[in-house]
Structure formats: C-alpha cells, structure tokens
Design a protein around this motif. Structure first.
Motif, PDB file in Angstrom:
ATOM      1  N   LEU A 185      -8.052   6.156   6.795  1.00 27.49           N
ATOM      2  CA  LEU A 185      -7.634   5.557   8.071  1.00 27.49           C
ATOM      3  C   LEU A 185      -6.147   5.326   8.148  1.00 27.49           C
ATOM      4  N   GLY A 186      -5.393   5.884   7.195  1.00 27.91           N
ATOM      5  CA  GLY A 186      -3.939   5.901   7.308  1.00 27.91           C
ATOM      6  C   GLY A 186      -3.277   4.583   7.004  1.00 27.91           C
ATOM      7  N   SER A 187      -3.175   4.224   5.738  1.00 25.23           N
ATOM      8  CA  SER A 187      -2.460   3.010   5.341  1.00 25.23           C
ATOM      9  C   SER A 187      -1.408   3.424   4.332  1.00 25.23           C
ATOM     10  N   PRO A 188      -0.171   2.978   4.453  1.00 27.33           N
ATOM     11  CA  PRO A 188       0.321   1.971   5.392  1.00 27.33           C
ATOM     12  C   PRO A 188       0.487   2.499   6.817  1.00 27.33           C
ATOM     13  N   SER A 189       0.768   1.570   7.701  1.00 29.08           N
ATOM     14  CA  SER A 189       0.872   1.911   9.125  1.00 29.08           C
ATOM     15  C   SER A 189       2.087   2.781   9.393  1.00 29.08           C
ATOM     16  N   ARG A 192      -5.525  -3.408   7.072  1.00 24.00           N
ATOM     17  CA  ARG A 192      -4.119  -3.367   6.643  1.00 24.00           C
ATOM     18  C   ARG A 192      -3.276  -2.556   7.612  1.00 24.00           C
ATOM     19  N   LYS A 193      -3.834  -1.459   8.082  1.00 28.06           N
ATOM     20  CA  LYS A 193      -3.087  -0.604   9.005  1.00 28.06           C
ATOM     21  C   LYS A 193      -2.826  -1.316  10.334  1.00 28.06           C
ATOM     22  N   GLU A 194      -3.874  -1.918  10.894  1.00 30.68           N
ATOM     23  CA  GLU A 194      -3.713  -2.555  12.203  1.00 30.68           C
ATOM     24  C   GLU A 194      -2.880  -3.829  12.110  1.00 30.68           C
ATOM     25  N   VAL A 195      -3.081  -4.590  11.041  1.00 29.01           N
ATOM     26  CA  VAL A 195      -2.238  -5.776  10.834  1.00 29.01           C
ATOM     27  C   VAL A 195      -0.791  -5.346  10.613  1.00 29.01           C
ATOM     28  N   GLY A 196      -0.624  -4.184   9.971  1.00 32.26           N
ATOM     29  CA  GLY A 196       0.730  -3.652   9.802  1.00 32.26           C
ATOM     30  C   GLY A 196       1.404  -3.366  11.130  1.00 32.26           C
TER      31      GLY A 196
END
Length: 841
Positions: free
Chosen positions: A40-44, A739-743
């Motif tokens: 899902l692509g982390s980090p943003s 983590r991605k969305e919070v980023g």
C-alpha cells in the motif's frame, strides 16, 4: 506415460520425521509474510501544495558589492575617527521628552568631532578667499610674484620638483573629482528607487497584515490535497489488501493443490495399472496353457520325425525340437487381487469438484475483501471529512486579526506621512545633484587648467632654443595655471560650504543612525522605559503588550517566529495544540486497529478425500513382489526360438530324398510358424504391457506412502494456517495503510506550520522591512552620499597645495629677461626680441 512422468516428478519428497515436516512447512508459510513489503505504499509520497502567500512576501534587499566599496570603507573609517562617542541615550531621551531641557554643552561635547571639522571648514571658508584677495592686491602693487630675473642651475631642480608636485596634486584632485562625480550620480540613481522601494515595503507589509486571516483560511483549505489522496487510497484499499493476501498465499495454496492433484493422479494411474496387471497376468496364464499344449504336440511329432533314420542332417534340429517348452511360468507371479479389492470403488470423493471449489474460494479473496471492507471504508471517509471540519478551528480561533488592525492603521499612517517627505527629499536631491555637478565641473575645470598649463609650460621649456616660440608657449602655460588659481580662489568658499553641509547631514546619519541601527542600539533605546515620550510609544500605538521588547521581537521575527509568538499570544493560542497529528487521525487509526476480516476457510481436502488417500496409502501396493514379475518377464516365452526352428525345418525339407519326410518337415514348419504368430507373439505383446504396469507400480511403491503423508500434512497445515496468515497479512497491510495516510496528514500539518510561521502569519516580513529600510537608507543612499562629500572634500583640501604649486611654477614658465641698466624697475630688455608685457596679479 505423461501422467506417470508427472507423478514421478512430484516424488523424491520424503520427510524422516513429521515434526520436521511441520516445521519446514511452517517456515515456508511464514517466510512470504515476514519478507513482504508494504503493497500500500509506505512511506507516503511527497504531496505538492499550492504556494500560498507568494504574492505577500517582502523581497529582502541586500548590499550589492560594487567598485566603490573601498571608498565606502574609507569614509566609514574616517567617520569612526570623527565620532568616537557611544550611542547618546541620555541626550536623545532628554531631547525627545523635554526638548528645552536638553543640555547644549553635552550635545556639543558629543559632537566634538563634527565641531572640529566645522572649525576647519570655517577657517577654510575665511582663509582661502582672504588669501586670494591679499595675493591679488600684492600682485597689483608688484610687491610679490613676477618672473625669475636670472637663470641659475639650482633653479632646475626647484622647477622640476614644483612641476612634479603640481602634477601629483592635480592627479589626486582628478581622482577625487571622478569619485565625486560617480558618488553624486549614484545618490541620484538610488534615491528615487530607494524611496519607491521604501513605499513598496510599507504597502506589502500592510497587505501582508490584511491578508493574514485570508491566508490562514487558504492554508486550511489546502487540506483538500491530502484529503483527495486519502479518499483515492480508500477507494482502492480493500481490493489491494485482498489482492496482496491472494498474491502472498497463492504459492503455498497452489503448491498444495498441485500436490493433491498429483496424489489423485497417482491413485488413478495405480488403479489403472493394477487392473491392467491383473488382467494381463490372467490372459498370459490362459495363453500359456494353450501354448503349452500346442508345444507338447509339436515336440512329440518333431522328435519322432527327426529321429527317423531316413532324415538327413536332422540331428541339429532334433536338439532344438527337444527344447520346445515354456520359458516363463506366469502362474508363479504374485496376485494383486487383494490390493485391487482394497482399492475397489476408489476414488469415492469428487476430487475435481473439491479442487475447483478450493480454487474458487481462494481466488474470491480480493472480491470478498471488497465486500467486507465496504462499511469500514465508508466510516474512514467520514472520519477524513470530520478531520477537515476540525481544521476549521484554526482560522476560527486564530487571534491575529484583532492585533493586526492597529498595526495596519499605523502602517497606513506611516505610508501617508512619508509620501510628502519622500517627494521633498527627491526635490532637494535634485538641487544637491545640480550643486554637486557644478562643483565637480569647476574642480574639473581647475584640473584642466593645471594640465594645460603644465603641458604648454613644459613644451615652452623644451623650445627654449627658439625664443619666440618659447615665450608664447611658456607665457600661455603660466596664464593657464593662474586661471586655475583664480577659479580655486573664487569657488573654494562655495565648495567648502557644499562639502560641510553634506558632511554634517550624511556623517550624522551614518554615525548616529546607520551604525546603531546595524548593531540594534536603536532597538534597545526604544525598549528602555522612559526613553520615548508617550506620543511615540510604539507598543501603545500598536495595541501591544507592554512587556514586548522591540529587540527580542526583531530577533524572533528574523529567526522566523510567528506573529502570535512575537505578540506574546501563546497563552491564548498555541499552534502545537492545533497541529497535533493525533487530533485528526486518532479515530481513523482506532477504526482500522479494531477492524478485522474473517475470510472463508479454504478446504483443499475433505474427509472423504482424506479417506480415499488413506485407503490408497494402506493398500499395500508397495508390498507386492514386483521382482518376481520382472524375473518371469526376463524369461522367454518359449525356450527355443520357434521362428528359427521353422526356418531350419524348411531348409531340411529341401535336402531330403524321401518325399514323405519332405512333406512332413514342411508341414511341421508351417505349424510352428502358426504357433509363433498366434500364440507366442500374442504372449510377448502381453508381456510388454505387463512390463509397463510393473515398472510404474514398482517405481511408485517405495515412496508413495511418504508422498501421501506429506501431501496430507501440507494441506492440513495450509488449511490450519490460512486464517492465521490472512489475519496477519491483513493487519500488516492495514498498518502500512495507516502509516501512509497518517503520513499524508503529517505532511500537511508540517506544511501548514511552515506556511503559517514563514509566510501567512510570519513575523519575518517585519524584520525584513526593517532590514530593507536600513539597506535603502544606509547602504544605497547614505554610503554614496558620504562618498560624495568625502571625495569633494579631498578635492577642496588638495586645492590648497595646488594653488601654492601653481603660483610657484608660473615664474618658471615665463621667459627670463636679462637687465641692461640697473634700475628699480622690474622691466628688462632682451637683446634680440621685442618686449612682451606679462600678466601681472
């Protein structure tokens, strides 16, 4: 054969211990999850926000290095010598609060350096014109000056020294007037754009203050950037998670299903070959009995025929005929009927349907995730909308507007009041520029006279051999030098007035304002209570707290602090309170932390299928004595080669004399061929068929129980671990997603903080405006202004030695007249040229 090869390709997989088998499969199942990357692509990814407030920024002005920097430094050094006193705090306080009470003696003491310079200027202003007037009167009464009366060798050194000193002094004046021209023009070029830049700075600063509320609102509205990205990710998250689970587990699931297909294929192939083996053995036994009876008849008939004394050369064929017996006895091979009875009716389970259902159930994971996550995705979208609504509390609670209003009023007042002064300054600068041009032109004219006088005088001295040319050029050089002297006396007083007037203004601006502006002494003076009268109290005019210090506020602004920090509004408004990531993402994370999906358990092998495999495993198919089969198959069907014997009998029939023997031999050969074609070849074909089944079953036998056990264990472990692994992958993917969305939100809040503190509600424009004012006044205007009077003053003071050297050099350029009669008169008479009256002053 192809099925057999496929089945053999799946063998060679033996486990010495069930525990090791389970551990191996556990490692295989866990490795893909442990080594997986966040799909899902982390980090943003980095978000791109609009450049809010770009038009409201105040461009910082800087001192531009130039060719006159060394001259500026020299002037600064000179002014440091002239004004060595510190910042006059007490004098300014008395002058601002109670002007009549200002101590004149203290002011004069503070300005001691300027008073000394003023004294020098007054002396210059009085002495130089008076000296010129006295010299003019002296020449009028012929008591001084004149010409050299007699040539002496010692006069040569004196003349050369005077000419050199005059030339050197003139060059210094020329350099000074060039610098004065340049500085004068620089002041004119900088004044108008400087005033324009000062007004622009005030206007942009005012616009910045007015724009703060709108700018805060625009920065908050930029939340649409991460919001749209998060909503886009939410639209794809369920399908992505389902696809990831499918991708990570499909290797193990498909491997188990392939193993199951292989075991089912082994079962089907084994049944086929067992049935084939059993039928073939029965057919061989039947054929064997018929062949045995036929061989017995042929053996008796051939033996009696070949033992006949009339049979010629029949001894060799007799030994072959006596060997007409069966070579293999297929009654001795073991029976497989018991194994067939055990496997009868298998497979009872519908393995094809079972595998199809397992595939369908496993492949439906992405779609199932899409359905089961629909509600939580909608809830997460609502949470993002709520986060955007929470952000509206920033512009609603931002406390700057109430404090920017008085600042804006003060800036408007300052802008309106400064415009007339700027216009007056430009008008007076025009007068100053014209006066400077005139002064520089006069000095340049004096320099021109000096250069021409030296040139003509020197040329006249070179032509001394020609008295007429010498007298004309020498006299012209002397007159030009005297013209320069006359201009020096006439304009020196005006020149010193211009120099002192500009010096007094420019020097005080540099030493009293610019110097202490740069080292912030002025800010400290403003901060000290009682220094400024109430009418000039900045904090009261701007509605600021009394505890606010201009010095610390300036430093804070310069370091990029926000207006609310500088205005000491932290008690009412703390930006960190509004820019905490958890404030906007706590519910978002909580919903995902509590979310779970239970996917349908995958069934690769049901109870009926397990029973079929166990029955196949326990059928003892591996205990059949396949070596006995091979031993019998290696024996020939008939010990004697019937075909060769028939050929031999046909050959013998051709050499017999007895026709009855010939016919009998021919008949026996025919019957043998018939046996070969009808019995032996049929049995040989059955033996080949038997060999295929025996080879397959014997190859399958040794390891097929381990293969079945391994397949069952693999399938059982996958069925047991499948829900655990799906939950683990789901949790890991959701953590990556969080983590991605919070980023994204964190990026936005960091950008929001940066924009509010550095652009929208930044205090830095105020420090930049103050610095720009200092650069405009001091670096762009005051420095060339001071360079102008310094250069012009150098020219004025070097005019004194220029006058002296010009007057002294004049006598050496005039022709020497030798006396014929000793009289009191200065008139002389040359022997060879008419008398020329010289210019007398």
């Amino acid at each position: 054969m192809q099925d057999a090869a496929l089945s053999r390709g799946t063998r060679g997989f033996g486990m010495p211990c069930p525990l090791l088998l389970l551990l191996a499969f556990a490692v295989i199942l866990l490795d893909p999850v442990h080594s997986q990357q966040c799909s899902l692509g982390s980090p943003s990814p980095i978000l791109q926000f609009a450049d809010v407030g770009a038009e409201q920024r105040i461009p910082a002005h800087h001192r531009v290095p130039g060719s006159m920097d060394h001259l500026y430094a020299l002037v600064h050094g000179y002014l440091e010598v002239v004004q060595q006193n510190p910042f006059p705090t007490e004098l300014l306080r008395d002058a601002l609060n109670d002007p009549p009470s200002a101590n004149t003696s203290q002011i004069l003491q503070y300005q001691t350096g300027y008073i000394i310079c003023a004294t020098i200027a007054v002396i210059y202003f009085v002495a130089v014109p008076m000296t010129g007037l006295c010299l003019c009167c002296c020449r009028k009464h012929r008591h001084c000056g004149g010409r050299i009366k007699a040539y002496r060798r010692s006069l040569l050194c004196q003349r050369n020294l005077l000419m050199f000193c005059l030339l050197l002094t003139t060059l210094v004046i020329l350099g000074g007037v060039i610098c004065a021209f340049a500085a004068n023009q620089k002041v004119k070029e900088e004044l108008e754009p400087g005033t324009r830049d000062a007004l622009n700075t005030l206007q942009v600063l005012r616009h910045h203050m007015n724009w703060v509320p709108r700018g805060v609102q625009l920065t908050v509205e930029q939340f649409t950037v991460p919001k749209q990205q998060i909503l886009s990710d939410l639209n794809n998250v369920s399908w992505t998670i389902g696809t990831t689970i499918h991708l990570l587990l499909k290797g193990n699931v498909y491997s188990a299903m392939d193993a199951l297909k292989a075991r089912v294929q082994d079962l089907q192939n084994s049944l086929h070959h067992l049935q084939t083996l059993n039928k073939t053995v029965q057919a061989l036994i039947q054929q064997q009995d018929e062949l045995e009876a036929a061989l017995k008849d042929r053996k008796q008939s051939l033996t009696s025929l070949l033992e006949d004394p009339g049979c010629i050369y029949c001894a060799g064929a007799l030994s072959q005929a006596q060997s007409l017996e069966l070579g293999a006895n297929y009654r001795k091979v073991p029976s497989v009927e018991k194994v067939l009875k055990t496997l009868h009716g298998l497979p009872k389970a519908n393995f094809s349907e079972m595998i199809r259902r397992a595939n369908s159930s496993f492949n439906s994971i992405p779609g199932l995730a899409l359905v089961k996550m629909a509600d939580v995705v909608q809830e997460l979208k609502e949470e993002i909308e709520k986060a955007g609504q929470k952000l509206q509390s920033i512009p609603d609670n931002f406390p700057i507007s109430d404090h920017t209003r008085p600042m804006n009023d003060a800036l408007v007042k300052a802008e309106n009041k400064s415009r007339p002064y700027f216009l007056e300054a430009k008008r007076y600068e025009t007068y100053r520029w014209l006066a400077g041009i005139i002064a520089c032109t006069v000095i340049l004219l004096i320099v021109f006279c000096n250069f021409l006088g030296l040139s003509f005088g020197t040329y006249g001295l070179v032509l001394r051999e020609d008295p007429s040319d010498y007298e004309r050029r020498g006299e012209a050089g002397a007159r030009l030098l005297l013209i320069g002297v006359v201009f020096s006396f006439l304009f020196s007083w005006l020149l010193i007035l211009l120099v002192f007037g500009t010096f007094l203004l420019g020097g005080n601006v540099q030493t009293l304002v610019c110097k202490h502006w740069a080292n912030q002494e002025i800010y400290k003076f403003i901060d000290m209570p009682g220094n400024l009268p109430p009418s000039m109290n900045i904090t009261e005019h701007l509605g600021l707290k009394k505890s606010l210090k201009i010095t610390s506020a300036y430093q804070q602004c310069k370091n990029g602090a926000g207006l609310w920090e500088v205005l000491q509004l932290e008690d009412n408004y703390t930006l960190d309170k509004y820019l905490q990531v958890s404030k906007y993402t706590a519910e978002f994370q909580k919903r995902l932390d509590n979310f779970n999906i239970r996917f349908e358990d995958i069934v690769l092998l049901n109870a009926e299928g397990k029973k079929d495999l166990e029955t196949f495993r326990d059928s003892r198919i591996d205990r059949v004595d396949y070596a006995n089969f091979r031993a019998e198959m290696h024996n020939p069907v008939v010990r004697t080669n019937i075909q060769d014997l028939a050929v031999e009998l046909e050959r013998l029939s051709k050499v017999q004399n007895d026709r009855a023997l010939l016919e009998r031999l021919t008949e026996e050969a025919r019957k043998l061929k018939e046996i070969q074609n009808t019995k032996v070849l049929t049995m040989e074909d059955l033996v080949v068929k038997l060999k295929e089944s025996v080879d397959y079953l014997s190859t399958l036998g040794p390891g097929f129980q381990a293969q079945i056990n391994n397949t069952k264990s693999q399938i059982g472990l996958i069925e047991k671990m499948f829900p655990i692994q799906t939950r683990k992958i789901l949790r890991q993917e959701l953590d990556c997603f969080v983590r991605k969305e919070v980023g994204y939100v964190s990026q936005y809040l960091k950008w929001l903080r940066s924009v509010l503190t550095e652009d929208v509600a930044s205090c830095k424009p105020f420090s930049t405006a103050l610095d720009n004012g200092r650069v405009i006044l001091c670096d762009r205007i005051a420095d060339p202004w001071n360079a102008f009077w310094f250069s012009l003053g150098c020219c004025a003071f070097f005019l004194l030695p220029s006058i002296f050297f010009a007057i002294k050099t004049t006598k050496h350029f005039r022709p020497i007249r030798h006396r014929l009669v000793s009289t009191g008169s200065e008139e002389t008479y040359p022997f060879h040229i008419p008398r020329v009256t010289s210019l007398r002053l």
